[in-house]
Design an enzyme around this catalytic site. Structure first.
Site, mmCIF file in Angstrom:
data_model
loop_
_atom_site.group_PDB
_atom_site.id
_atom_site.type_symbol
_atom_site.label_atom_id
_atom_site.label_comp_id
_atom_site.label_asym_id
_atom_site.label_seq_id
_atom_site.Cartn_x
_atom_site.Cartn_y
_atom_site.Cartn_z
ATOM 1 N N LYS A 261 0.807 -1.195 0.000
ATOM 2 C CA LYS A 261 0.000 0.000 0.000
ATOM 3 C C LYS A 261 0.857 1.270 0.000
ATOM 4 C CE LYS A 261 -2.172 -2.382 3.442
ATOM 5 N NZ LYS A 261 -2.797 -2.538 4.754
ATOM 6 N N GLY A 262 2.142 1.119 0.289
ATOM 7 C CA GLY A 262 2.998 2.284 0.550
ATOM 8 C C GLY A 262 3.080 3.300 -0.556
ATOM 9 N N ASP B 223 15.076 0.114 0.434
ATOM 10 C CA ASP B 223 15.910 0.040 1.632
ATOM 11 C C ASP B 223 17.020 -0.983 1.349
ATOM 12 O OD1 ASP B 223 16.424 0.607 4.412
ATOM 13 O OD2 ASP B 223 15.341 -1.184 4.994
ATOM 14 N N ASP C 168 4.335 3.699 6.233
ATOM 15 C CA ASP C 168 3.736 3.398 7.533
ATOM 16 C C ASP C 168 4.753 2.882 8.537
ATOM 17 O OD1 ASP C 168 4.123 0.791 6.226
ATOM 18 O OD2 ASP C 168 2.955 -0.007 7.909
ATOM 19 N N ARG D 121 0.212 6.585 7.351
ATOM 20 C CA ARG D 121 0.197 6.647 5.885
ATOM 21 C C ARG D 121 -0.466 7.919 5.377
ATOM 22 N NH1 ARG D 121 1.788 1.586 3.883
ATOM 23 N NH2 ARG D 121 1.005 -0.246 4.981
ATOM 24 N N GLU E 288 7.379 2.269 -6.276
ATOM 25 C CA GLU E 288 7.535 1.855 -4.878
ATOM 26 C C GLU E 288 7.626 3.071 -3.955
ATOM 27 O OE1 GLU E 288 7.313 0.082 -2.456
ATOM 28 O OE2 GLU E 288 8.411 -1.799 -2.497
ATOM 29 N N ASP E 289 7.426 2.838 -2.677
ATOM 30 C CA ASP E 289 7.561 3.927 -1.710
ATOM 31 C C ASP E 289 9.026 4.178 -1.351
ATOM 32 O OD1 ASP E 289 7.772 1.505 -0.290
ATOM 33 O OD2 ASP E 289 6.354 2.062 1.283
ATOM 34 N N PHE F 32 14.114 5.914 10.265
ATOM 35 C CA PHE F 32 12.821 5.364 9.873
ATOM 36 C C PHE F 32 11.843 6.506 9.597
ATOM 37 C CE2 PHE F 32 8.928 2.946 9.921
ATOM 38 C CZ PHE F 32 9.323 1.811 9.231
ATOM 39 N N LYS G 109 16.942 4.830 0.222
ATOM 40 C CA LYS G 109 17.777 4.798 1.424
ATOM 41 C C LYS G 109 19.050 4.039 1.080
ATOM 42 C CE LYS G 109 15.292 4.313 5.530
ATOM 43 N NZ LYS G 109 14.757 3.503 6.663
#
Ligand code: IMP
Ligand code: MG
Length: 181
Positions: A45-46, A105, A161, A167, A101-102, A154, A133
């Protein structure tokens, strides 16, 4: 009244900064994908907030589809084991696919997704992420398009989220460590 903002160390990226960068990336995608009718794939959902702002700013023909995944991991780390909860509706053979994508990482999630979608014979497959990141990368994954570099902290908001919370924040903020420790 309790506010989500109480849980933030600080706001890292403002609405205005987000909007400006999203428009710039949308412009680059327009130039690169004109006459290619790309298929924009949102990873739920990001990426929803980013995805919707991004495609609204792309004035070229394109298709959209959605994929829901959960990556296993402990707390704030992902393991690279990805479960597909909802697959794409349509075949992607011969299509120019852009995975949206959000955040990248470790890169395990995208390495898995790129391999899986790549095996379906798309014409091309690229990665567009809101946040990169870089310092946490454990894989050779490099996003083709990204809006912002973030440090090893973070972050939440604008789709991202912690435990399904934050969110709906319109900005991107750094979460206080005490919230996830
Ligand atoms: P990767 O597989 O380690 O690249 O992790 C990617 C996923 O981890 C993202 O799609 C996010 O859901 C989550 N993630 C990683 N870092 C953050 C963060 O700082 N805030 C929120 N979610 C994060
Ligand atoms: Mg997440």
């Amino acid at each position: 009244m309790s506010s989500m903002y109480d849980d933030l160390k600080y706001v890292l990226i403002t609405k205005e900064q987000i909007s400006e960068r999203v428009k710039a990336i949308a412009g680059r995608l327009e130039d690169d994908y004109r006459d290619k009718n790309p298929l924009m794939v949102a990873i739920l959902k990001g990426s929803v907030m980013f995805f919707s702002d991004l495609v609204k700013n792309m004035k070229i023909p394109l298709g959209i589809d959605f994929m829901a995944i959960s990556s296993y991991g402990s707390g704030t780390r992902s393991s690279g084991e990805v479960r597909v909860n909802k697959d794409l509706d349509k075949k992607i053979e011969g299509r120019h696919v852009i995975i949206v994508e959000d955040i990248v990482d470790s890169g395990y999630t995208l390495m898995y997704l790129k391999r899986m979608l790549g095996s379906r014979n798309p014409a091309s497959i690229k990665i567009c992420t809101l946040l990169d990141k870089k310092s946490r990368r454990e894989t050779p994954i490099t996003p083709d398009y990204y809006c912002f570099d973030v440090a090893d902290e973070f972050v939440v908001g604008y789709g991202l989220d912690y435990s399904e919370k934050y969110r709906n924040l319109p900005e991107i903020g750094v979460l206080k460590e005490e919230i996830y420790q």
